[in-house]
Scaffold this motif. Structure first.
Motif, PDB file in Angstrom:
ATOM      1  N   GLU A  37     -18.724  -6.049  49.250  1.00  0.00           N
ATOM      2  CA  GLU A  37     -19.516  -6.808  48.290  1.00  0.00           C
ATOM      3  C   GLU A  37     -18.609  -7.793  47.557  1.00  0.00           C
ATOM      4  N   PRO A  38     -19.143  -8.934  47.147  1.00  0.00           N
ATOM      5  CA  PRO A  38     -18.321  -9.918  46.433  1.00  0.00           C
ATOM      6  C   PRO A  38     -17.630  -9.351  45.189  1.00  0.00           C
ATOM      7  N   GLU A  39     -18.325  -8.466  44.454  1.00  0.00           N
ATOM      8  CA  GLU A  39     -17.722  -7.881  43.257  1.00  0.00           C
ATOM      9  C   GLU A  39     -16.525  -7.004  43.624  1.00  0.00           C
ATOM     10  N   ASP A  40     -16.666  -6.233  44.703  1.00  0.00           N
ATOM     11  CA  ASP A  40     -15.562  -5.383  45.160  1.00  0.00           C
ATOM     12  C   ASP A  40     -14.402  -6.227  45.667  1.00  0.00           C
ATOM     13  N   ALA A  41     -14.729  -7.305  46.346  1.00  0.00           N
ATOM     14  CA  ALA A  41     -13.691  -8.211  46.835  1.00  0.00           C
ATOM     15  C   ALA A  41     -12.910  -8.800  45.664  1.00  0.00           C
ATOM     16  N   ALA A  42     -13.621  -9.178  44.625  1.00  0.00           N
ATOM     17  CA  ALA A  42     -12.968  -9.760  43.452  1.00  0.00           C
ATOM     18  C   ALA A  42     -12.063  -8.735  42.761  1.00  0.00           C
ATOM     19  N   LYS A  43     -12.531  -7.502  42.641  1.00  0.00           N
ATOM     20  CA  LYS A  43     -11.718  -6.449  42.023  1.00  0.00           C
ATOM     21  C   LYS A  43     -10.450  -6.198  42.829  1.00  0.00           C
ATOM     22  N   HIS A  44     -10.623  -6.093  44.137  1.00  0.00           N
ATOM     23  CA  HIS A  44      -9.466  -5.839  44.997  1.00  0.00           C
ATOM     24  C   HIS A  44      -8.478  -7.002  44.928  1.00  0.00           C
ATOM     25  N   ALA A  45      -8.988  -8.204  44.932  1.00  0.00           N
ATOM     26  CA  ALA A  45      -8.122  -9.382  44.867  1.00  0.00           C
ATOM     27  C   ALA A  45      -7.320  -9.391  43.565  1.00  0.00           C
ATOM     28  N   ARG A  46      -7.996  -9.127  42.449  1.00  0.00           N
ATOM     29  CA  ARG A  46      -7.293  -9.093  41.161  1.00  0.00           C
ATOM     30  C   ARG A  46      -6.241  -7.986  41.142  1.00  0.00           C
ATOM     31  N   PHE A  47      -6.589  -6.824  41.676  1.00  0.00           N
ATOM     32  CA  PHE A  47      -5.659  -5.695  41.708  1.00  0.00           C
ATOM     33  C   PHE A  47      -4.421  -6.028  42.551  1.00  0.00           C
ATOM     34  N   SER A  48      -4.624  -6.600  43.722  1.00  0.00           N
ATOM     35  CA  SER A  48      -3.502  -6.914  44.616  1.00  0.00           C
ATOM     36  C   SER A  48      -2.550  -7.927  43.997  1.00  0.00           C
ATOM     37  N   VAL A  49      -3.114  -8.958  43.402  1.00  0.00           N
ATOM     38  CA  VAL A  49      -2.270  -9.987  42.780  1.00  0.00           C
ATOM     39  C   VAL A  49      -1.577  -9.416  41.541  1.00  0.00           C
ATOM     40  N   ALA A  50      -2.299  -8.668  40.734  1.00  0.00           N
ATOM     41  CA  ALA A  50      -1.694  -8.082  39.530  1.00  0.00           C
ATOM     42  C   ALA A  50      -0.569  -7.112  39.883  1.00  0.00           C
ATOM     43  N   THR A  51      -0.737  -6.344  40.948  1.00  0.00           N
ATOM     44  CA  THR A  51       0.303  -5.411  41.376  1.00  0.00           C
ATOM     45  C   THR A  51       1.565  -6.168  41.766  1.00  0.00           C
ATOM     46  N   ALA A  52       1.415  -7.219  42.541  1.00  0.00           N
ATOM     47  CA  ALA A  52       2.565  -8.016  42.965  1.00  0.00           C
ATOM     48  C   ALA A  52       3.239  -8.684  41.760  1.00  0.00           C
ATOM     49  N   GLU A  53       2.440  -9.191  40.835  1.00  0.00           N
ATOM     50  CA  GLU A  53       3.007  -9.814  39.635  1.00  0.00           C
ATOM     51  C   GLU A  53       3.736  -8.786  38.770  1.00  0.00           C
ATOM     52  N   ALA A  54       3.186  -7.581  38.674  1.00  0.00           N
ATOM     53  CA  ALA A  54       3.804  -6.535  37.861  1.00  0.00           C
ATOM     54  C   ALA A  54       5.160  -6.125  38.427  1.00  0.00           C
ATOM     55  N   ARG A  55       5.262  -6.058  39.728  1.00  0.00           N
ATOM     56  CA  ARG A  55       6.552  -5.698  40.341  1.00  0.00           C
ATOM     57  C   ARG A  55       7.610  -6.753  40.033  1.00  0.00           C
ATOM     58  N   LEU A  56       7.226  -8.019  40.097  1.00  0.00           N
ATOM     59  CA  LEU A  56       8.170  -9.082  39.740  1.00  0.00           C
ATOM     60  C   LEU A  56       8.566  -8.991  38.272  1.00  0.00           C
ATOM     61  N   ALA A  57       7.611  -8.725  37.409  1.00  0.00           N
ATOM     62  CA  ALA A  57       7.912  -8.594  35.980  1.00  0.00           C
ATOM     63  C   ALA A  57       8.826  -7.407  35.724  1.00  0.00           C
ATOM     64  N   LEU A  58       8.572  -6.297  36.407  1.00  0.00           N
ATOM     65  CA  LEU A  58       9.433  -5.128  36.264  1.00  0.00           C
ATOM     66  C   LEU A  58      10.872  -5.472  36.623  1.00  0.00           C
ATOM     67  N   LEU A  59      11.046  -6.133  37.746  1.00  0.00           N
ATOM     68  CA  LEU A  59      12.388  -6.530  38.172  1.00  0.00           C
ATOM     69  C   LEU A  59      13.030  -7.479  37.169  1.00  0.00           C
ATOM     70  N   ASP A  60      12.333  -8.541  36.821  1.00  0.00           N
ATOM     71  CA  ASP A  60      12.917  -9.587  35.981  1.00  0.00           C
ATOM     72  C   ASP A  60      13.065  -9.209  34.514  1.00  0.00           C
ATOM     73  N   ASP A  61      12.164  -8.377  34.002  1.00  0.00           N
ATOM     74  CA  ASP A  61      12.163  -8.087  32.567  1.00  0.00           C
ATOM     75  C   ASP A  61      12.826  -6.770  32.179  1.00  0.00           C
ATOM     76  N   THR A  62      12.822  -5.793  33.100  1.00  0.00           N
ATOM     77  CA  THR A  62      13.360  -4.493  32.699  1.00  0.00           C
ATOM     78  C   THR A  62      14.529  -4.006  33.541  1.00  0.00           C
ATOM     79  N   VAL A  63      14.822  -4.675  34.653  1.00  0.00           N
ATOM     80  CA  VAL A  63      15.946  -4.257  35.489  1.00  0.00           C
ATOM     81  C   VAL A  63      17.086  -5.268  35.401  1.00  0.00           C
ATOM     82  N   VAL A  64      16.836  -6.494  35.778  1.00  0.00           N
ATOM     83  CA  VAL A  64      17.892  -7.509  35.859  1.00  0.00           C
ATOM     84  C   VAL A  64      18.661  -7.689  34.548  1.00  0.00           C
ATOM     85  N   PRO A  65      18.000  -7.731  33.385  1.00  0.00           N
ATOM     86  CA  PRO A  65      18.768  -7.947  32.144  1.00  0.00           C
ATOM     87  C   PRO A  65      19.805  -6.860  31.850  1.00  0.00           C
ATOM     88  N   TYR A  66      19.631  -5.684  32.422  1.00  0.00           N
ATOM     89  CA  TYR A  66      20.527  -4.569  32.113  1.00  0.00           C
ATOM     90  C   TYR A  66      21.545  -4.281  33.208  1.00  0.00           C
TER      91      TYR A  66
END
Length: 108
Positions: A37-66
């Protein structure tokens, strides 16, 4: 080794974000093709992109500086970096470190 591993992990995470955005675009424009369903597709799309963005933020904001800092913070950052890299240990470009075979993400 740490700088090379950061560059490697960031490149993998950038690739995953690009793939997530591409897949999100495809599934959002053609949800019926995938039997969702379009609503499910939208949820999955947001989740997939947010997961990838969160991993980059984790690396750049909480690992690399230390990385390279003295004490437990630096050791923890090094360990976290190796954990983030571990799923890619078989990748052809993985920068294996011969001196740390007992670390997560190192060759067996």
């Amino acid at each position: 080794m740490t700088d090379v591993l950061v560059t490697f992990v960031r490149a993998r995470f950038d690739e995953e974000l690009e793939k997530a955005r591409f897949a999100a675009d495809v599934v959002l424009t053609q949800p019926a093709r995938f039997g969702v369903e379009p609503e499910d597709a939208a949820k999955h799309a947001r989740f997939s992109v947010a997961t990838a963005e969160a991993r980059l933020a984790l690396l750049d904001d909480t690992v690399v500086p230390y990385l390279g800092t003295a004490g437990p913070g630096g050791r923890n950052a090094e360990f976290q970096l190796r954990l983030l890299a571990a799923p890619y240990v078989e990748h052809r470009d993985y920068p294996h470190d011969e001196t740390s075979a007992d670390q997560p993400g190192s060759p067996a």
